[in-house]
Design an enzyme around this catalytic site. Sequence first.
Site, PDB file in Angstrom:
ATOM      1  N   ASP A  42      -1.965   1.885  13.891  1.00  0.00           N
ATOM      2  CA  ASP A  42      -2.176   2.069  12.456  1.00  0.00           C
ATOM      3  C   ASP A  42      -3.655   2.043  12.088  1.00  0.00           C
ATOM      4  O   ASP A  42      -4.489   1.587  12.858  1.00  0.00           O
ATOM      5  CB  ASP A  42      -1.503   0.930  11.679  1.00  0.00           C
ATOM      6  CG  ASP A  42      -0.017   1.175  11.523  1.00  0.00           C
ATOM      7  OD1 ASP A  42       0.450   2.228  11.988  1.00  0.00           O
ATOM      8  OD2 ASP A  42       0.664   0.305  10.945  1.00  0.00           O
ATOM      9  N   LYS A  64      -1.536   5.728   7.704  1.00  0.00           N
ATOM     10  CA  LYS A  64      -1.160   4.706   6.730  1.00  0.00           C
ATOM     11  C   LYS A  64      -2.355   4.022   6.134  1.00  0.00           C
ATOM     12  O   LYS A  64      -2.584   2.837   6.319  1.00  0.00           O
ATOM     13  CB  LYS A  64      -0.283   3.627   7.374  1.00  0.00           C
ATOM     14  CG  LYS A  64       1.107   4.061   7.597  1.00  0.00           C
ATOM     15  CD  LYS A  64       1.950   2.849   7.604  1.00  0.00           C
ATOM     16  CE  LYS A  64       3.399   3.208   7.710  1.00  0.00           C
ATOM     17  NZ  LYS A  64       4.228   2.041   7.677  1.00  0.00           N
ATOM     18  N   MET A 180      -2.626  -6.011  -0.535  1.00  0.00           N
ATOM     19  CA  MET A 180      -2.557  -4.687  -1.173  1.00  0.00           C
ATOM     20  C   MET A 180      -2.682  -4.775  -2.688  1.00  0.00           C
ATOM     21  O   MET A 180      -2.049  -4.021  -3.410  1.00  0.00           O
ATOM     22  CB  MET A 180      -1.221  -3.996  -0.834  1.00  0.00           C
ATOM     23  CG  MET A 180      -0.975  -3.855   0.646  1.00  0.00           C
ATOM     24  SD  MET A 180       0.696  -3.326   1.027  1.00  0.00           S
ATOM     25  CE  MET A 180       1.621  -4.849   0.946  1.00  0.00           C
TER      26      MET A 180
END
Length: 525
Positions: A42, A64, A180
């Site tokens: 990732d 991602k 996030m």
Amino acid sequence: MTQSANNKIGKAYLVGAGPGDPGLITVRGMEILKKAEVVIYDYLAGKKLLRHVPENAMLIYAGKKGGVKHTHTQDEINKMLVDWVKAGKKVVRLKGGDPFIFGRGGEELEELVAAGLPFEAVPGVTSASAAATFAGVPITHRKHTASVAFITGHEDPNKKESNIAWDKISTGVGTLVFYMGIKNLESITSNLMKHGRDPQTPVAVVRWASRPNQKSVVGTLETIARIVREQDIKPPALTIVGDVVKLRDTINWYEERPLFGKRIVVTRTRDQASELVALLEENGANCLEFATISLQPPDSWDDLDAALDKLQDFQWIVFTSINAIHPFFERLYGRGLDSRALSHCKIAAVGRVTDECLRTYGIVSDLLPEKFTGEGMAESFEERGVKGDKILLPRALKAREILPERLAKAGAEVTVVPVYQNKRPDSFEGMHEKLLANLRDRQVHMVTFTSSSTVTNFIEMLGITDTLELQSLMQGVKVAAIGPITAKTVRKVGLEVDVQPDVYTIPAMVDAIVDEALSQKHNQK
Ligand code: SAH
């Protein structure tokens, strides 16, 4: 993809890569990585880890990056994983932090279970833990908090019914860590205040935790969204809310390191750069490796072979670089000989590192000059007297003549044989654009040179043709030179030397760089 011919079934390994510092993967994770046949990694899985993957393994970037169009959808990733395992491969699914913490690791394993395929899962250091540690914020502390929650900040703030129990977490949990959450920071902080958390609660936002480019800012629930906007903090970053953030004033060890955040260019060969990079990074530097030299075998081994044929004639063998030792012994071993074949002669090493390297071949050097240069070596020999001695000097194809000249002058018979050559690397792998951009944007704190050819190659590789152009590009950039010869070359090309250690070794050079940074910091205070 079809099932492997021999019906061998592979295995999937869901591995937590940790937060970015390659030293923070688990031992088990590293073991697995070293045996990988396919690695699906990732955006947040530290790229440096991929150096440990076997050369013939297949690397697949799954993408991602939050907010940017995903390279592969989750369905595609799941399918790739299943297909490669069915094809008989050892497939490592490498994910940033811990795969089970906002990492969709559970979903990927469910797919494997559904397909009846074997797997193993390895946890990782989650970024919340790393951000806390590297920002000097103990995530729990007996005096301040007894509980911590990891929360996604990704939830759409316009969603009618939130999955997050704001009324409960706002006051019911001591430390809150939002993953996030940068885009929604405004709504996160106002939700917490609306549900009773004190607006003065300290908050830290940490970007790229544990990496050399880590950046953190601190504020309160009331102010942090504005600070993050003003300082243009972008994802990936974590938001830590709670009284523990105050402790940062006392224990912010990582960002207090002397070279923290400083971009330092390392121009050594790829193989040799690691010690310098490791020491600089330990002091907080953000290194940019720009290899200006690649070590190659000489065009011919004839000269060395001829010298090895009459090895008995020599009274001395002199090593002026660690680079000469390995090819010399390889060639010697190639004849079925080993260090015993040198028992009749004395051996000199130019410096401590060369001396240590010789020890790995079973040799303790007879002479180590006080000054680790060709001149220092010449002086030592002159003091001893070498009249009539036959001296073998295995070295680079192109090197300074000062040592053989002075030895000859002192009456020795010197045989110089090339055992390697320093070449400019053919491929820059995009590094040269990156370096130029960094220099133009005034992002570089210092360039380090460890030999004269690193200086000249650096300039040539950047495509610089005149002194003024060089000086303007290097304006404000400090220069470190390992020793007087390198320093002389730096001055010759029109630059100034800001750092030069007394002893010509990498650790001494790093110490000098650190001292310079500390004195600068001191002056600023
Ligand atoms: N599984 C990961 C989290 C993935 S979710 C883990 O355990 O850490 C992605 C979010 O993690 C990012 O948006 C950011 O909030 C956080 N994150 C991951 N790596 C980070 C890092 N090095 N520094 C700061 N935040 C990071």
